[in-house]
Design a protein around this motif. Structure first.
Motif, PDB file in Angstrom:
ATOM      1  N   PHE A   1       0.840  -1.198   0.000  1.00  0.00           N
ATOM      2  CA  PHE A   1       0.000   0.000   0.000  1.00  0.00           C
ATOM      3  C   PHE A   1       0.873   1.246   0.000  1.00  0.00           C
ATOM      4  O   PHE A   1       2.045   1.214   0.384  1.00  0.00           O
ATOM      5  CB  PHE A   1      -0.971   0.017   1.191  1.00  0.00           C
ATOM      6  N   ASP A   2       0.285   2.312  -0.440  1.00  0.00           N
ATOM      7  CA  ASP A   2       0.938   3.617  -0.468  1.00  0.00           C
ATOM      8  C   ASP A   2      -0.166   4.634  -0.223  1.00  0.00           C
ATOM      9  O   ASP A   2      -1.031   4.838  -1.083  1.00  0.00           O
ATOM     10  CB  ASP A   2       1.617   3.845  -1.821  1.00  0.00           C
TER      11      ASP A   2
ATOM     12  N   GLU B   1       0.798  14.419  17.676  1.00  0.00           N
ATOM     13  CA  GLU B   1      -0.277  14.684  16.715  1.00  0.00           C
ATOM     14  C   GLU B   1       0.302  14.997  15.342  1.00  0.00           C
ATOM     15  O   GLU B   1       1.259  15.774  15.218  1.00  0.00           O
ATOM     16  CB  GLU B   1      -1.137  15.851  17.197  1.00  0.00           C
ATOM     17  N   VAL B   2      -0.285  14.392  14.326  1.00  0.00           N
ATOM     18  CA  VAL B   2       0.114  14.657  12.943  1.00  0.00           C
ATOM     19  C   VAL B   2      -0.362  16.062  12.570  1.00  0.00           C
ATOM     20  O   VAL B   2      -1.561  16.334  12.604  1.00  0.00           O
ATOM     21  CB  VAL B   2      -0.493  13.615  11.986  1.00  0.00           C
ATOM     22  N   ASN B   3       0.570  16.957  12.239  1.00  0.00           N
ATOM     23  CA  ASN B   3       0.163  18.322  11.886  1.00  0.00           C
ATOM     24  C   ASN B   3       0.269  18.607  10.398  1.00  0.00           C
ATOM     25  O   ASN B   3      -0.118  19.674   9.934  1.00  0.00           O
ATOM     26  CB  ASN B   3       0.982  19.346  12.686  1.00  0.00           C
ATOM     27  N   ALA B   4       0.819  17.659   9.655  1.00  0.00           N
ATOM     28  CA  ALA B   4       0.886  17.755   8.192  1.00  0.00           C
ATOM     29  C   ALA B   4       0.858  16.328   7.657  1.00  0.00           C
ATOM     30  O   ALA B   4       1.475  15.438   8.254  1.00  0.00           O
ATOM     31  CB  ALA B   4       2.146  18.482   7.751  1.00  0.00           C
ATOM     32  N   PRO B   5       0.134  16.077   6.564  1.00  0.00           N
ATOM     33  CA  PRO B   5      -0.028  14.703   6.073  1.00  0.00           C
ATOM     34  C   PRO B   5       1.300  13.984   5.874  1.00  0.00           C
ATOM     35  O   PRO B   5       2.279  14.555   5.389  1.00  0.00           O
ATOM     36  CB  PRO B   5      -0.756  14.890   4.743  1.00  0.00           C
ATOM     37  N   ILE B   6       1.328  12.715   6.270  1.00  0.00           N
ATOM     38  CA  ILE B   6       2.525  11.882   6.212  1.00  0.00           C
ATOM     39  C   ILE B   6       2.273  10.720   5.261  1.00  0.00           C
ATOM     40  O   ILE B   6       1.221  10.078   5.314  1.00  0.00           O
ATOM     41  CB  ILE B   6       2.868  11.338   7.615  1.00  0.00           C
ATOM     42  N   ARG B   7       3.232  10.457   4.400  1.00  0.00           N
ATOM     43  CA  ARG B   7       3.109   9.340   3.469  1.00  0.00           C
ATOM     44  C   ARG B   7       3.490   8.032   4.162  1.00  0.00           C
ATOM     45  O   ARG B   7       4.521   7.956   4.843  1.00  0.00           O
ATOM     46  CB  ARG B   7       4.010   9.554   2.264  1.00  0.00           C
ATOM     47  N   ALA B   8       2.651   7.016   4.010  1.00  0.00           N
ATOM     48  CA  ALA B   8       2.913   5.682   4.573  1.00  0.00           C
ATOM     49  C   ALA B   8       3.022   4.690   3.424  1.00  0.00           C
ATOM     50  O   ALA B   8       2.117   4.586   2.588  1.00  0.00           O
ATOM     51  CB  ALA B   8       1.792   5.274   5.516  1.00  0.00           C
ATOM     52  N   GLN B   9       4.124   3.952   3.392  1.00  0.00           N
ATOM     53  CA  GLN B   9       4.391   3.029   2.292  1.00  0.00           C
ATOM     54  C   GLN B   9       4.901   1.715   2.877  1.00  0.00           C
ATOM     55  O   GLN B   9       5.885   1.698   3.613  1.00  0.00           O
ATOM     56  CB  GLN B   9       5.444   3.639   1.367  1.00  0.00           C
ATOM     57  N   GLY B  10       4.187   0.628   2.577  1.00  0.00           N
ATOM     58  CA  GLY B  10       4.600  -0.659   3.121  1.00  0.00           C
ATOM     59  C   GLY B  10       3.659  -1.762   2.722  1.00  0.00           C
ATOM     60  O   GLY B  10       3.122  -1.754   1.607  1.00  0.00           O
ATOM     61  N   VAL B  11       3.444  -2.719   3.628  1.00  0.00           N
ATOM     62  CA  VAL B  11       2.615  -3.873   3.312  1.00  0.00           C
ATOM     63  C   VAL B  11       1.639  -4.175   4.440  1.00  0.00           C
ATOM     64  O   VAL B  11       1.989  -4.111   5.626  1.00  0.00           O
ATOM     65  CB  VAL B  11       3.477  -5.133   3.038  1.00  0.00           C
ATOM     66  N   ALA B  12       0.404  -4.513   4.057  1.00  0.00           N
ATOM     67  CA  ALA B  12      -0.545  -5.102   4.990  1.00  0.00           C
ATOM     68  C   ALA B  12      -0.202  -6.579   5.113  1.00  0.00           C
ATOM     69  O   ALA B  12       0.116  -7.239   4.121  1.00  0.00           O
ATOM     70  CB  ALA B  12      -1.965  -4.916   4.483  1.00  0.00           C
ATOM     71  N   VAL B  13      -0.252  -7.077   6.332  1.00  0.00           N
ATOM     72  CA  VAL B  13       0.129  -8.463   6.615  1.00  0.00           C
ATOM     73  C   VAL B  13      -1.138  -9.290   6.813  1.00  0.00           C
ATOM     74  O   VAL B  13      -1.971  -8.964   7.665  1.00  0.00           O
ATOM     75  CB  VAL B  13       1.021  -8.542   7.865  1.00  0.00           C
ATOM     76  N   ARG B  14      -1.291 -10.359   6.030  1.00  0.00           N
ATOM     77  CA  ARG B  14      -2.455 -11.233   6.117  1.00  0.00           C
ATOM     78  C   ARG B  14      -2.010 -12.641   6.492  1.00  0.00           C
ATOM     79  O   ARG B  14      -1.091 -13.193   5.891  1.00  0.00           O
ATOM     80  CB  ARG B  14      -3.200 -11.274   4.780  1.00  0.00           C
ATOM     81  N   GLY B  15      -2.652 -13.206   7.503  1.00  0.00           N
ATOM     82  CA  GLY B  15      -2.331 -14.565   7.928  1.00  0.00           C
ATOM     83  C   GLY B  15      -1.644 -14.636   9.273  1.00  0.00           C
ATOM     84  O   GLY B  15      -1.510 -15.706   9.870  1.00  0.00           O
TER      85      GLY B  15
END
Length: 335
Positions: A54-55, A161-175
């Motif tokens: 996800f990104d 507290e998040v004061n400006a949008p932050i990009r999150a890049q990685g993987v959702a873990v299933r299982g």
């Protein structure tokens, strides 16, 4: 070389000893730490999982914990490993690794540091999972303060507290789900990957309704492993051996939050203060031309004296201090 702080620490806590191998004994010498409890036989806890990339952008004007939990709910996942980039926080507070004040632990956390003004996030690694049935996260970050100081530490997700949008890049873990569990060896509660049942949802071709409407989750899922590495195991060697035993020729590290007993970098630099916390900025396991596996882990870290160090970890010389958690994405196998 042992400094006065470490000497006083050992005298105060005789049941907890730090073994410092001489650097003159060659690359095979490695420091280690003795925790109050007995080490378990298994030093790498692992669950095979599916990883869904996800990104996305974390929303502002809420705590980091709220922003991450809301974003992960949108992905319909209870577990993820990822990196954060850009944006910032205000208010902002953190802790650093520290010497233990009692014999209940080998090492501990500092008091809370509160930063005046906004901070700009450079990068962070996050393990997202569950604690007592509720969302929780473990994150180490590096940031720039309004004063101009660049620093590194352990984030307090409910307090910043998040004061400006932050990009999150990685993987959702299933299982499997990183779940906070008591650890008798270190006397901490730590994230451990536990097998989880597949979530039930209305799907179309194996894709949930929310995934069909989000461009951040359209890439195919890949095979991987959720890992937790225990103390006194060299992190590079542990990953290389894990891949070798499973016929993995190439793998990518997703996330990567942990600690090491000081550090030795591949260019020869040494972090002598033995209590550190770090994040993996970039990591992969590769097979060289001779067929040997090599873990390449580029990290940022802070030690208990406040020193910030960065570089590529030397193989065979960086034992885990308390824990190391990450997701291993399989890129290529031998069969």
């Amino acid at each position: 070389m042992i400094d006065a702080f470490e000497l006083a620490f050992r005298r105060r806590s005789p049941m907890i000893r730090l073994f410092v191998a001489s650097r003159n004994h060659g690359a095979s010498s490695m420091r280690s730490i003795q925790h109050p409890g007995q080490p378990s036989l298994g030093r790498v806890a692992a669950q095979q999982v599916e990883l869904k990339p996800f990104d996305l952008e974390l929303p502002a004007h809420m705590t980091l914990m709220q922003a991450v939990a809301q974003s992960m709910q949108g992905l319909q996942t209870q577990c993820a490993t990822f990196r954060l980039f850009g944006g910032g926080f205000e208010p902002f507070s953190y802790v650093m690794p520290a010497l233990a004040k009692t014999s209940a632990h080998a090492v501990y956390f500092s008091d809370t540091y509160r930063v005046e003004g906004a901070v700009r996030l450079e990068t962070a690694c996050v393990t997202f999972g569950q604690r007592d049935g509720k969302p929780w996260l473990h994150s180490h970050a590096i940031w720039l303060e309004a004063s101009g100081r660049r620093h590194c530490g352990h984030l307090l997700p409910d307090d910043i507290e998040v004061n400006a949008p932050i990009r999150a890049q990685g993987v959702a873990v299933r299982g499997a789900t990183f779940t906070v569990c008591p650890d008798s060896e270190t006397n901490f509660t730590l994230f451990v990957p536990l097998k989880s049942m597949a979530r039930t949802s209305q799907t179309m071709g194996g894709v949930t309704a929310s995934e069909r409407t989000s461009t951040s989750v359209q890439a195919p899922r890949s095979k991987g492993y959720a890992l937790r590495v225990a103390p006194n195991v060299d992190i590079c060697t542990a990953l290389e051996n894990f891949c070798r035993e499973r016929g993995i020729k190439r793998a990518k590290i997703q996330g990567g939050v942990g600690s090491t007993v000081g550090a030795v970098f591949d260019d020869g630099r040494v972090v002598e203060p033995f209590v550190t916390e770090l994040l993996i900025r970039r990591g992969e396991i590769l097979t060289d031309a001779t067929g040997h596996l090599h873990a390449q882990l580029d990290v940022s870290m802070v030690d208990y004296k406040g020193g910030v160090s960065e570089g590529r970890l030397a193989r065979g010389q960086n034992p885990v201090l308390v824990t190391f958690e990450l997701a291993l994405e399989v890129v290529e196998t031998a069969f």
